[in-house]
Design an enzyme around this catalytic site. Sequence first.
Site, PDB file in Angstrom:
ATOM      1  N   LYS A  80      33.136 -31.212  38.111  1.00  0.00           N
ATOM      2  CA  LYS A  80      31.611 -30.993  38.942  1.00  0.00           C
ATOM      3  C   LYS A  80      31.627 -29.520  39.008  1.00  0.00           C
ATOM      4  O   LYS A  80      32.457 -28.913  38.943  1.00  0.00           O
ATOM      5  CB  LYS A  80      31.866 -31.536  40.499  1.00  0.00           C
ATOM      6  CG  LYS A  80      30.590 -31.933  40.965  1.00  0.00           C
ATOM      7  CD  LYS A  80      29.959 -33.244  40.506  1.00  0.00           C
ATOM      8  CE  LYS A  80      28.548 -33.653  41.076  1.00  0.00           C
ATOM      9  NZ  LYS A  80      28.133 -34.914  40.703  1.00  0.00           N
ATOM     10  N   GLY A 178      16.687 -42.263  51.883  1.00  0.00           N
ATOM     11  CA  GLY A 178      16.454 -41.560  50.724  1.00  0.00           C
ATOM     12  C   GLY A 178      15.688 -42.395  49.770  1.00  0.00           C
ATOM     13  O   GLY A 178      16.321 -43.158  49.213  1.00  0.00           O
ATOM     14  N   GLY A 180      14.296 -40.910  47.052  1.00  0.00           N
ATOM     15  CA  GLY A 180      14.394 -40.185  45.698  1.00  0.00           C
ATOM     16  C   GLY A 180      14.293 -40.993  44.247  1.00  0.00           C
ATOM     17  O   GLY A 180      13.904 -41.997  44.471  1.00  0.00           O
ATOM     18  N   VAL A 182      16.732 -42.020  42.690  1.00  0.00           N
ATOM     19  CA  VAL A 182      17.737 -43.448  42.653  1.00  0.00           C
ATOM     20  C   VAL A 182      17.047 -44.259  43.825  1.00  0.00           C
ATOM     21  O   VAL A 182      16.836 -45.613  43.658  1.00  0.00           O
ATOM     22  CB  VAL A 182      19.165 -43.089  43.239  1.00  0.00           C
ATOM     23  CG1 VAL A 182      19.868 -44.839  43.065  1.00  0.00           C
ATOM     24  CG2 VAL A 182      19.847 -42.352  41.940  1.00  0.00           C
ATOM     25  N   TYR A 184      14.153 -44.681  45.217  1.00  0.00           N
ATOM     26  CA  TYR A 184      12.753 -45.353  44.940  1.00  0.00           C
ATOM     27  C   TYR A 184      13.166 -46.379  44.026  1.00  0.00           C
ATOM     28  O   TYR A 184      12.583 -47.520  44.113  1.00  0.00           O
ATOM     29  CB  TYR A 184      11.845 -44.169  44.132  1.00  0.00           C
ATOM     30  CG  TYR A 184      10.527 -44.669  43.690  1.00  0.00           C
ATOM     31  CD1 TYR A 184       9.841 -45.416  44.506  1.00  0.00           C
ATOM     32  CD2 TYR A 184      10.281 -44.645  42.487  1.00  0.00           C
ATOM     33  CE1 TYR A 184       8.293 -45.928  44.043  1.00  0.00           C
ATOM     34  CE2 TYR A 184       8.945 -45.110  41.815  1.00  0.00           C
ATOM     35  CZ  TYR A 184       8.260 -45.648  42.771  1.00  0.00           C
ATOM     36  OH  TYR A 184       7.067 -46.187  42.280  1.00  0.00           O
TER      37      TYR A 184
HETATM   38  P1  NAD Z   1      17.212 -37.040  44.896  1.00  0.00           P
HETATM   39  O1  NAD Z   1      17.227 -35.701  45.379  1.00  0.00           O
HETATM   40  O2  NAD Z   1      15.996 -37.491  43.994  1.00  0.00           O
HETATM   41  O3  NAD Z   1      17.000 -37.822  46.386  1.00  0.00           O
HETATM   42  C1  NAD Z   1      17.567 -37.834  47.342  1.00  0.00           C
HETATM   43  C2  NAD Z   1      16.446 -38.319  48.364  1.00  0.00           C
HETATM   44  O4  NAD Z   1      17.090 -38.058  49.535  1.00  0.00           O
HETATM   45  C3  NAD Z   1      15.303 -37.098  48.585  1.00  0.00           C
HETATM   46  O5  NAD Z   1      14.162 -37.805  48.267  1.00  0.00           O
HETATM   47  C4  NAD Z   1      15.489 -36.158  49.781  1.00  0.00           C
HETATM   48  O6  NAD Z   1      14.310 -35.879  50.298  1.00  0.00           O
HETATM   49  C5  NAD Z   1      16.158 -37.262  50.618  1.00  0.00           C
HETATM   50  N1  NAD Z   1      16.894 -36.679  51.910  1.00  0.00           N
HETATM   51  C6  NAD Z   1      17.672 -35.643  51.866  1.00  0.00           C
HETATM   52  N2  NAD Z   1      18.132 -35.311  52.888  1.00  0.00           N
HETATM   53  C7  NAD Z   1      17.698 -36.771  53.809  1.00  0.00           C
HETATM   54  C8  NAD Z   1      17.980 -37.128  55.224  1.00  0.00           C
HETATM   55  N3  NAD Z   1      18.620 -36.459  56.065  1.00  0.00           N
HETATM   56  N4  NAD Z   1      17.386 -38.119  55.387  1.00  0.00           N
HETATM   57  C9  NAD Z   1      16.515 -39.082  54.600  1.00  0.00           C
HETATM   58  N5  NAD Z   1      16.413 -38.507  53.256  1.00  0.00           N
HETATM   59  C10 NAD Z   1      17.010 -37.301  53.034  1.00  0.00           C
HETATM   60  O7  NAD Z   1      18.664 -37.510  44.411  1.00  0.00           O
HETATM   61  P2  NAD Z   1      18.975 -38.856  43.758  1.00  0.00           P
HETATM   62  O8  NAD Z   1      18.852 -38.486  42.090  1.00  0.00           O
HETATM   63  O9  NAD Z   1      18.152 -39.923  44.012  1.00  0.00           O
HETATM   64  O10 NAD Z   1      20.483 -39.144  44.204  1.00  0.00           O
HETATM   65  C11 NAD Z   1      20.598 -39.620  45.357  1.00  0.00           C
HETATM   66  C12 NAD Z   1      22.122 -39.568  45.734  1.00  0.00           C
HETATM   67  O11 NAD Z   1      22.797 -40.340  44.754  1.00  0.00           O
HETATM   68  C13 NAD Z   1      22.681 -38.589  45.804  1.00  0.00           C
HETATM   69  O12 NAD Z   1      24.115 -38.495  46.882  1.00  0.00           O
HETATM   70  C14 NAD Z   1      23.371 -38.281  44.272  1.00  0.00           C
HETATM   71  O13 NAD Z   1      24.576 -37.387  44.459  1.00  0.00           O
HETATM   72  C15 NAD Z   1      23.882 -39.782  44.295  1.00  0.00           C
HETATM   73  N6  NAD Z   1      23.946 -40.113  42.851  1.00  0.00           N
HETATM   74  C16 NAD Z   1      22.880 -39.949  42.007  1.00  0.00           C
HETATM   75  C17 NAD Z   1      22.940 -40.458  40.607  1.00  0.00           C
HETATM   76  C18 NAD Z   1      21.791 -40.354  39.829  1.00  0.00           C
HETATM   77  O14 NAD Z   1      21.981 -41.015  38.628  1.00  0.00           O
HETATM   78  N7  NAD Z   1      20.571 -39.553  40.076  1.00  0.00           N
HETATM   79  C19 NAD Z   1      24.186 -40.645  40.294  1.00  0.00           C
HETATM   80  C20 NAD Z   1      25.371 -40.958  41.220  1.00  0.00           C
HETATM   81  C21 NAD Z   1      25.134 -40.672  42.418  1.00  0.00           C
END
Ligand code: NAD
Length: 347
Positions: A80, A178, A180, A182, A184
Amino acid sequence: MKIFQQMSSFGHEQVAFAQETASGYLGIIAIHSTALGPAVGGTRLLDYHDEAEALLDVLRLSRAMTYKSALAGVPFGGGKAVIIGDNRTSERERIFRAHGRFVETFGGRFITGEDVGTSTADLQYIHLETKHVAYGPSIRVGDSSPWTARGVFRGIQAAAKHRWGADDLSGKTIALQGCGQVGYRLAQELYQAGAKLIVTDTDPEKVQRVVTKCTAVAVDPASIYDAEADIFAPCALGSILNEQTIPRLRVEIVAGAANNQLLAEEHGVALAARGILYAPDYAINSGGVISGGVDLLGWEIEEGLRRVEAIYDTLLAVFARAQDSGIPPQQAADALAEERLLKSKAG
Ligand code: NAD
């Protein structure tokens, strides 16, 4: 900071630091293991409180990547990268090109991609300096979030099956933290499966999108832990399962996409003590790393999708082992992943 002590407690092979004063770039790359293949892990850009917090984050995340790939059966090691900095920086190109040069020094032992705070545009800058990034003409999946969301959905179904004897989610209430990339997509899958959604995000626009598309009920970010629901799905940031939040939960299952959901190992025990079934984060959110099998190893799309669906079976195996051994699921997942690593070292 006792860096070597921390490295050995997590079992890391290597941790490297780089900086570039002109752009303000400060980066750390942690390689936990290359036993199964090159260390693969995203790059996170975050305004950490201090260097110790950034180091702990990269150590925990890279170890989880090793376990994630081992459990998902993807021949990658775990790594990472974190960049310490403000996401609103106007120095994006210079920072990510500096990061690309840092990644290049590993000569392919570390391959990076998107993570919290980084986007495809940032990968494009990294790609100007190194080919060891999930970007470019060979990339067929690219945005891994739909794959992660699908895997989390399958993991939630497995948790429901283990807990209630059936994986049907219709009529179940899910509290989603959240909305975001994922969150959504997960909301859409859950809505289509007939679940009711209580959602939150610190970004009101992202909440509104899910409220509109999935007839969800919105609550403010601080209240999501108190939501009366069947399942809590954390899809924002890590460390949100801790001594403050666990006593407040009014759910039977915690299963979501966020990495490092447990603040510490003991919080997995605390969830089990409250009778809450926890789907270990790196076991349920491996859809993204599986998409890396398509993009970096040339798997067929169908093969990748088949493996995402199989997250269901992996989770059932983790829950069964936890139940049989009387241990929390996180410990059962660690044991399964470590067995696979040992087997690969022996073979
Ligand atoms: P993202 O940044 O698109 O979404 C995260 C969302 O969380 C954002 O909309 C943000 O505004 C919101 N957020 C932040 N702090 C918050 C809080 N205190 N309360 C409520 N909402 C809050 O990220 P993502 O790609 O959707 O990933 C989400 C999680 O999944 C992360 O922890 C990431 O490490 C993990 N993850 C993602 C993937 C991937 O393929 N994108 C893979 C494995 C793990």
